[in-house]
Motif scaffolding. Sequence first.
Motif, PDB file in Angstrom:
ATOM      1  N   THR A 199       0.856  -1.190   0.000  1.00 30.54           N
ATOM      2  CA  THR A 199       0.000   0.000   0.000  1.00 30.54           C
ATOM      3  C   THR A 199       0.896   1.246   0.000  1.00 30.54           C
ATOM      4  O   THR A 199       2.083   1.151  -0.278  1.00 30.54           O
ATOM      5  CB  THR A 199      -0.937  -0.029   1.226  1.00 30.54           C
ATOM      6  N   GLY A 200       0.316   2.392   0.304  1.00 32.16           N
ATOM      7  CA  GLY A 200       1.075   3.643   0.243  1.00 32.16           C
ATOM      8  C   GLY A 200       0.787   4.327  -1.081  1.00 32.16           C
ATOM      9  O   GLY A 200       0.077   3.766  -1.938  1.00 32.16           O
ATOM     10  N   PRO A 249       2.534   2.657  -4.991  1.00 24.99           N
ATOM     11  CA  PRO A 249       1.985   1.670  -5.938  1.00 24.99           C
ATOM     12  C   PRO A 249       0.718   2.100  -6.669  1.00 24.99           C
ATOM     13  O   PRO A 249       0.236   1.348  -7.525  1.00 24.99           O
ATOM     14  CB  PRO A 249       1.686   0.441  -5.061  1.00 24.99           C
ATOM     15  N   ASP A 280       0.896  -5.641   5.105  1.00 21.74           N
ATOM     16  CA  ASP A 280       0.673  -5.124   6.450  1.00 21.74           C
ATOM     17  C   ASP A 280      -0.717  -4.526   6.632  1.00 21.74           C
ATOM     18  O   ASP A 280      -1.466  -4.357   5.671  1.00 21.74           O
ATOM     19  CB  ASP A 280       1.748  -4.076   6.790  1.00 21.74           C
ATOM     20  N   TYR A 321      -5.727  -0.754   5.253  1.00 26.90           N
ATOM     21  CA  TYR A 321      -5.063  -1.194   4.034  1.00 26.90           C
ATOM     22  C   TYR A 321      -5.950  -2.161   3.245  1.00 26.90           C
ATOM     23  O   TYR A 321      -5.843  -2.254   2.023  1.00 26.90           O
ATOM     24  CB  TYR A 321      -3.699  -1.803   4.364  1.00 26.90           C
ATOM     25  N   HIS A 345      11.849   1.710   6.151  1.00 21.62           N
ATOM     26  CA  HIS A 345      11.019   0.532   6.440  1.00 21.62           C
ATOM     27  C   HIS A 345      10.442  -0.081   5.167  1.00 21.62           C
ATOM     28  O   HIS A 345      10.206   0.605   4.185  1.00 21.62           O
ATOM     29  CB  HIS A 345       9.925   0.827   7.483  1.00 21.62           C
ATOM     30  N   GLY A 404       7.212  -2.848   4.238  1.00 21.85           N
ATOM     31  CA  GLY A 404       6.030  -3.250   4.994  1.00 21.85           C
ATOM     32  C   GLY A 404       5.982  -2.252   6.141  1.00 21.85           C
ATOM     33  O   GLY A 404       6.095  -1.038   5.930  1.00 21.85           O
ATOM     34  N   PHE A 405       5.886  -2.757   7.353  1.00 20.70           N
ATOM     35  CA  PHE A 405       6.036  -1.871   8.505  1.00 20.70           C
ATOM     36  C   PHE A 405       7.193  -2.367   9.360  1.00 20.70           C
ATOM     37  O   PHE A 405       7.185  -2.228  10.573  1.00 20.70           O
ATOM     38  CB  PHE A 405       4.744  -1.797   9.317  1.00 20.70           C
ATOM     39  N   ASN A 419       2.585   9.233   7.608  1.00 19.30           N
ATOM     40  CA  ASN A 419       1.299   8.656   7.196  1.00 19.30           C
ATOM     41  C   ASN A 419       0.103   9.489   7.649  1.00 19.30           C
ATOM     42  O   ASN A 419      -1.027   9.225   7.234  1.00 19.30           O
ATOM     43  CB  ASN A 419       1.189   7.214   7.714  1.00 19.30           C
ATOM     44  N   PHE A 434      -2.745  10.968   5.356  1.00 16.29           N
ATOM     45  CA  PHE A 434      -3.942  10.244   4.916  1.00 16.29           C
ATOM     46  C   PHE A 434      -5.084  10.323   5.941  1.00 16.29           C
ATOM     47  O   PHE A 434      -6.179   9.869   5.682  1.00 16.29           O
ATOM     48  CB  PHE A 434      -3.603   8.768   4.674  1.00 16.29           C
ATOM     49  N   LYS A 472      12.926  10.647  -1.200  1.00  9.76           N
ATOM     50  CA  LYS A 472      13.336   9.245  -0.999  1.00  9.76           C
ATOM     51  C   LYS A 472      14.783   8.999  -1.440  1.00  9.76           C
ATOM     52  O   LYS A 472      15.315   7.904  -1.244  1.00  9.76           O
ATOM     53  CB  LYS A 472      12.404   8.304  -1.777  1.00  9.76           C
TER      54      LYS A 472
HETATM   55  C1  GLP Z   1       3.613   2.794   4.599  1.00 10.09           C
HETATM   56  C2  GLP Z   1       3.510   1.325   4.221  1.00 10.09           C
HETATM   57  C3  GLP Z   1       4.690   0.873   3.435  1.00 10.09           C
HETATM   58  C4  GLP Z   1       4.998   1.868   2.336  1.00 10.09           C
HETATM   59  C5  GLP Z   1       5.387   3.174   2.953  1.00 10.09           C
HETATM   60  C6  GLP Z   1       5.779   4.238   1.946  1.00 10.09           C
HETATM   61  O1  GLP Z   1       4.140   3.026   5.837  1.00 10.09           O
HETATM   62  N1  GLP Z   1       3.336   0.475   5.347  1.00 10.09           N
HETATM   63  O2  GLP Z   1       4.451  -0.429   2.916  1.00 10.09           O
HETATM   64  O3  GLP Z   1       6.034   1.395   1.517  1.00 10.09           O
HETATM   65  O4  GLP Z   1       4.278   3.627   3.693  1.00 10.09           O
HETATM   66  O5  GLP Z   1       4.634   4.864   1.476  1.00 10.09           O
HETATM   67  P1  GLP Z   1       4.559   5.826   0.251  1.00 10.09           P
HETATM   68  O6  GLP Z   1       4.611   4.982  -0.936  1.00 10.09           O
HETATM   69  O7  GLP Z   1       3.232   6.504   0.419  1.00 10.09           O
HETATM   70  O8  GLP Z   1       5.710   6.755   0.372  1.00 10.09           O
END
Ligand code: GLP
Length: 236
Positions: free
Chosen positions: A36-37, A40, A67, A80, A138, A140-141, A165, A168, A202
Motif C-alpha cells: 500500500t502507500g 503503488p 501489512d 489497508y 522501512h 512493509g512496517f 502517514n 492520509f 526518498k
Molecule cells: C507505509 C507502508 C509501506 C509503504 C510506505 C511508503 O508506511 N506500510 O508499505 O512502503 O508507507 O509509502 P509511500 O509509498 O506513500 O511513500
Amino acid sequence: MNFIKVDSYDKLSEMAAEIIADVIKGKENPVLGLATGSSPLGTYARLVEKYEKGELDFSSCTSVNLDEYVGLDGENDQSYRYFMNKNLFSKINIDMNKTFVPNGCASDLSSEGEAYDKMIEDLGGIDIQLLGIGLDGHIGFNEPEDFFTKETHLVKLDESTIEANSRFFASKDDVPKQAITMGMYSIMQAKKVLLIANGKAKKEIIEKAFFGKITPWVPASILQLHSDVTVIYSEN
Ligand code: GLP
C-alpha cells in the motif's frame, strides 16, 4: 540487484506493472505480494488498464498484502484492506476470497501472524513481492531496530512513520500507533522482489538502502542479499 532510474512516475508505474504482468502471465497460480502507500497507486492503475484491455487475467491469482494497521477493520477507509479493495481488487477479476491482508483487528495478533506465515508457506511462497519504502527505510512496517524480525509480527510505529502517514488521516492523533506486518522471512523468500520509490525525499534513503551497509537500522538494506531484486526509482 537491478537498479533502474527513470525520469517520471508514469514510467516507473508502467515498468512496474509490466514486471508484475509478466509474472502473472508466466505462472499458473501466481501469488502476488502487494503493498500500500502512494507509490503503488500508478502501478495498480496500469494493471487495471491492462485488465480492462483484456491483456491480463487475475482469476488464477492469489494476493497477500504486507501489512495492516492495528485496530482498523476492512470497512475503515484508512485500513489497508479498504485501500486494496478500492484501488485494485474491485477493479479486476481477482477472486476476493483469494486476497489476503493481515487482520489488524484479530484478538490474538501473535496467532494471526503465525497463521499468516503458514498460509503464505502453504501457498508455496510469494512469486513477486511489490514494495515501497518508508523515509526511515522501512519495508512493509518493518521499522528500524537493532535486529531483523523474521515472522509476521506486531510493531510499534516510529514517530516519523506516524508523521509521514498522517497525511492520509484527519489528524496525526488518528494514525494508529501499531501495525501488523509481514516479517523479513516471507519477503526474502519471495522469488522476485520489486521495490518502487519516487520523489526527491526518498533519494537519501534509497542510496543508504541499496548502496550502503546492510543493517536492520535501514530495514530495506536486507534486500541487497536477495538474488532477484529490481528497484525502480524516479526522482520526480
Ligand atoms: C507505509 C507502508 C509501506 C509503504 C510506505 C511508503 O508506511 N506500510 O508499505 O512502503 O508507507 O509509502 P509511500 O509509498 O506513500 O511513500
